[in-house]
Design a protein around this motif. Structure first.
Motif: not given
Length: 189
Positions: A104-111
């Motif tokens: 599971y991960k946060v997409d830094l480019n889309k956040s």
């Protein structure tokens, strides 16, 4: 080009070192995509507070993060042992490992951060931002488990593996799964 200007130069040197090779036998089956709103506020310690007058111990920090990310469930095919495969006439029964949350991960480019106010201390500001991202990742993991990602992975594996193995072996294939603990499926319900 004038003789009084010097063109800008960029020099980049890098070295890439392969640290480890890992054999993976995980079949990714389900991906949940999330959009999450995280609000955080950290009030700095007050050394002296008399209502309208105070001497701050540091600067308050607050942020609003709109985080986009994903969680993926899979089955680790490397966990299937010889004893898990049972041949009986024209039928093959396979005791499959239970599905698991692969990542599971946060997409830094889309956040994106909105209304970000951080400390002037760069270390404190970086720690605050890292804490918000970590909270968003944890929330995505919990939301995926609560939404039934492991159950969906089990269903999808039957839809993917059963016809594949039946066509490959020309036999009827029956998959049995190790049960998913209720506490994992129903966390915080």
């Amino acid at each position: 080009m004038s003789s009084f200007t010097t063109p800008a130069q960029l020099t980049v040197e890098n070295t890439t070192i392969l640290q480890e090779i890992e054999a993976l036998g995980k079949l990714e089956l389900v991906r949940y995509k999330f959009k999450e709103v995280i609000e955080a506020e950290e009030i700095a310690k007050r050394y002296f507070d008399l209502g309208y007058f105070y001497i701050p111990g540091g600067q308050d920090q607050k942020a609003l993060l709109i985080a986009k990310g994903e969680a993926v469930a899979c089955i680790d095919l490397m966990k299937i042992e010889k004893e898990d495969i049972i041949f009986s006439g024209d039928t093959i029964q396979i005791n499959m490992p239970g599905p698991e949350l692969c990542y599971y991960k946060v997409d830094l480019n889309k956040s994106s951060f909105y209304d970000l106010q951080t400390s002037k201390d760069k270390k404190k500001a970086a720690e605050f931002i890292d804490m918000i991202y970590a909270k968003a990742e944890t929330q995505m993991k919990e939301a995926a488990l609560e939404s039934g990602i492991l159950v969906d992975a089990e269903k999808m594996s039957g839809r993917v593996l059963t016809p594949f193995l039946s066509n490959l072996t020309d036999k009827t294939v029956i998959l049995h799964f190790k049960t998913i603990p209720d506490k994992v499926i129903l966390q915080k319900r």
